[in-house]
Design a protein around this motif. Sequence first.
Motif, mmCIF file in Angstrom:
data_model
loop_
_atom_site.group_PDB
_atom_site.id
_atom_site.type_symbol
_atom_site.label_atom_id
_atom_site.label_comp_id
_atom_site.label_asym_id
_atom_site.label_seq_id
_atom_site.Cartn_x
_atom_site.Cartn_y
_atom_site.Cartn_z
ATOM 1 N N ASN A 50 0.745 -1.399 -0.066
ATOM 2 C CA ASN A 50 0.138 0.225 -0.252
ATOM 3 C C ASN A 50 0.805 1.305 0.033
ATOM 4 O OD1 ASN A 50 -2.003 1.725 0.165
ATOM 5 N ND2 ASN A 50 -2.545 1.424 2.412
ATOM 6 N N LEU A 51 0.826 1.929 -1.347
ATOM 7 C CA LEU A 51 1.929 3.021 -1.146
ATOM 8 C C LEU A 51 0.934 4.510 -1.194
ATOM 9 C CD1 LEU A 51 4.266 1.934 -3.992
ATOM 10 C CD2 LEU A 51 4.436 1.829 -1.585
ATOM 11 N N LEU A 52 -0.502 4.261 -1.117
ATOM 12 C CA LEU A 52 -1.079 5.349 -1.308
ATOM 13 C C LEU A 52 -2.076 5.550 -0.227
ATOM 14 C CD1 LEU A 52 -2.345 5.140 -5.054
ATOM 15 C CD2 LEU A 52 -0.527 6.470 -4.316
ATOM 16 N N ASN A 53 -2.070 6.840 0.224
ATOM 17 C CA ASN A 53 -3.018 7.255 1.300
ATOM 18 C C ASN A 53 -4.249 7.495 0.757
ATOM 19 O OD1 ASN A 53 -2.878 9.887 0.509
ATOM 20 N ND2 ASN A 53 -1.351 10.420 2.012
ATOM 21 N N LYS A 54 -5.397 8.077 1.496
ATOM 22 C CA LYS A 54 -6.517 8.145 1.184
ATOM 23 C C LYS A 54 -6.698 9.700 0.115
ATOM 24 C CE LYS A 54 -7.634 11.140 5.112
ATOM 25 N NZ LYS A 54 -7.683 12.485 4.390
ATOM 26 N N ASP A 55 -5.490 10.235 0.084
ATOM 27 C CA ASP A 55 -5.587 11.236 -0.807
ATOM 28 C C ASP A 55 -5.132 10.967 -1.887
ATOM 29 O OD1 ASP A 55 -5.554 13.317 2.051
ATOM 30 O OD2 ASP A 55 -7.074 13.162 0.882
ATOM 31 N N ASN A 56 -4.713 9.803 -2.168
ATOM 32 C CA ASN A 56 -3.634 9.141 -3.348
ATOM 33 C C ASN A 56 -2.392 9.699 -3.421
ATOM 34 O OD1 ASN A 56 -5.765 7.539 -4.345
ATOM 35 N ND2 ASN A 56 -6.974 9.444 -5.209
ATOM 36 N N GLU A 57 -1.991 10.082 -2.305
ATOM 37 C CA GLU A 57 -0.414 10.553 -2.318
ATOM 38 C C GLU A 57 0.394 9.386 -1.748
ATOM 39 O OE1 GLU A 57 -0.998 13.974 0.469
ATOM 40 O OE2 GLU A 57 -1.569 15.244 -0.915
ATOM 41 N N ILE A 58 1.606 9.604 -2.078
ATOM 42 C CA ILE A 58 2.674 8.212 -1.867
ATOM 43 C C ILE A 58 3.018 8.645 -0.454
ATOM 44 C CG2 ILE A 58 5.030 7.401 -1.885
ATOM 45 C CD1 ILE A 58 4.763 8.231 -4.977
ATOM 46 N N GLU A 59 2.588 7.361 0.545
ATOM 47 C CA GLU A 59 2.953 7.489 1.849
ATOM 48 C C GLU A 59 3.566 6.075 2.398
ATOM 49 O OE1 GLU A 59 -0.306 6.847 4.629
ATOM 50 O OE2 GLU A 59 -0.213 8.779 5.236
ATOM 51 N N GLY A 82 -14.859 -0.204 -26.611
ATOM 52 C CA GLY A 82 -15.921 0.355 -27.583
ATOM 53 C C GLY A 82 -16.710 1.168 -26.774
ATOM 54 N N GLY A 83 -16.791 1.311 -25.379
ATOM 55 C CA GLY A 83 -17.734 2.009 -24.749
ATOM 56 C C GLY A 83 -17.134 3.081 -23.863
ATOM 57 N N TYR A 84 -16.559 2.636 -22.721
ATOM 58 C CA TYR A 84 -15.953 3.684 -21.683
ATOM 59 C C TYR A 84 -14.657 3.362 -21.309
ATOM 60 C CZ TYR A 84 -20.758 5.498 -21.194
ATOM 61 O OH TYR A 84 -22.130 6.155 -20.981
ATOM 62 N N GLY A 85 -13.646 4.252 -21.482
ATOM 63 C CA GLY A 85 -12.650 3.947 -20.762
ATOM 64 C C GLY A 85 -12.303 4.275 -19.210
ATOM 65 N N CYS A 86 -11.154 3.995 -18.550
ATOM 66 C CA CYS A 86 -11.150 4.053 -17.013
ATOM 67 C C CYS A 86 -10.149 5.112 -16.583
ATOM 68 C CB CYS A 86 -10.742 2.815 -16.577
ATOM 69 S SG CYS A 86 -11.593 1.432 -16.873
ATOM 70 N N LEU A 87 -10.113 5.413 -15.404
ATOM 71 C CA LEU A 87 -9.210 6.501 -14.924
ATOM 72 C C LEU A 87 -7.973 5.628 -14.476
ATOM 73 C CD1 LEU A 87 -11.190 8.548 -12.695
ATOM 74 C CD2 LEU A 87 -10.778 9.088 -14.730
ATOM 75 N N ILE A 88 -6.826 6.298 -14.541
ATOM 76 C CA ILE A 88 -5.544 5.632 -14.306
ATOM 77 C C ILE A 88 -5.737 4.948 -12.757
ATOM 78 C CG2 ILE A 88 -3.021 5.990 -13.699
ATOM 79 C CD1 ILE A 88 -3.408 6.185 -16.669
ATOM 80 N N LEU A 89 -6.347 5.636 -11.704
ATOM 81 C CA LEU A 89 -6.149 4.803 -10.525
ATOM 82 C C LEU A 89 -7.179 3.568 -10.568
ATOM 83 C CD1 LEU A 89 -6.587 7.976 -8.093
ATOM 84 C CD2 LEU A 89 -4.708 6.415 -8.637
ATOM 85 N N ASP A 90 -8.237 3.572 -11.476
ATOM 86 C CA ASP A 90 -9.033 2.473 -11.434
ATOM 87 C C ASP A 90 -8.136 1.304 -12.074
ATOM 88 O OD1 ASP A 90 -11.301 3.655 -10.720
ATOM 89 O OD2 ASP A 90 -12.054 4.266 -12.630
ATOM 90 N N LEU A 145 -4.776 0.842 -11.995
ATOM 91 C CA LEU A 145 -4.098 0.563 -10.834
ATOM 92 C C LEU A 145 -4.601 -0.473 -9.794
ATOM 93 C CD1 LEU A 145 -2.401 3.832 -9.819
ATOM 94 C CD2 LEU A 145 -1.601 2.195 -11.195
ATOM 95 N N GLU A 146 -5.885 -0.217 -9.477
ATOM 96 C CA GLU A 146 -6.548 -1.212 -8.769
ATOM 97 C C GLU A 146 -6.857 -2.408 -9.387
ATOM 98 O OE1 GLU A 146 -10.666 -1.330 -5.852
ATOM 99 O OE2 GLU A 146 -10.038 0.485 -6.825
ATOM 100 N N ASP A 147 -7.301 -2.469 -10.392
ATOM 101 C CA ASP A 147 -7.884 -3.578 -11.332
ATOM 102 C C ASP A 147 -6.568 -4.406 -11.540
ATOM 103 O OD1 ASP A 147 -10.288 -2.581 -11.526
ATOM 104 O OD2 ASP A 147 -10.382 -1.817 -13.560
ATOM 105 N N TYR A 148 -5.504 -3.843 -11.833
ATOM 106 C CA TYR A 148 -4.283 -4.566 -12.253
ATOM 107 C C TYR A 148 -3.382 -4.766 -10.985
ATOM 108 C CZ TYR A 148 -5.594 -4.981 -17.088
ATOM 109 O OH TYR A 148 -6.249 -5.302 -18.275
#
Length: 238
Positions: free
Chosen positions: A7-16, A80-88, A90-93
């Motif tokens: 776990n490198l990210l805190n709740k604000d998505n900052e490296i911790e 063909g539909g929707y893309g994802c955000l980078i943070l999504d 990261l979680e998926d993979y």
Amino acid sequence: RTEKTTNLLNKDNEIEYDLETVKEGKIVFTDNDEFGNKVVVNDKEQGIKIVEVSSTTYTGKLVFIDDPSRVIVGETKTKGGYGCLILDYLEDYDAIVGINANGFSDPNGQGKGGEIIGCSVSNGKVWTNGAPFNAYTTIGFDENDRLVVGKLESAEKYNLRDAGQYKPALIIDGEILFEGTAGWGMQPRTIVAQREDGVVMFLVVDGRKPGYSIGITMEEAAKLLKKYGAVTAAACDG
């Protein structure tokens, strides 16, 4: 991608990092690297280093990944539909570092990110919008984890396991291919590169923000990466 969850990210998505981890010597923070750029993360356990880079016109981050086999290309679940955000992604993979790759169809700035431009390869499987594989510059890793760059005929011929496409190539066989802007302007950039020893570099530069970061030219980006040892490099969708 990581083989074990850290776990490198805190709740604000900052490296911790927790203090005990730092004390154990698994993570070492230093002020500057050999070129005077600030090292913001030097994670020995993960083999990942992040350096701040800047000039009078740009600011960005340069990431070093020791093990190239950990660099993969992820795909949206709704092609063909929707893309994802980078943070999504990261979680998926189960990943700890992520950047964008291919461009996507974006008519009138209303694109949803699900219609790819060019082709991509994820775990050996090709996804395309129907364009010929050699229509765009390929930026991909073969089965030996070497970065392959250029207008390639097919993924199979070069044994690509993971790849994205955009343009242009910046460095091939250690030679810089650009002078000045070469018609590409001073823009935000996302660039993938590799050193001779296999270390992968991600360069991400902000742009279009006067007073903070206007952007970087292709030549500036290539020279920066070459200074850090890049022998191969190409641009993703900045």
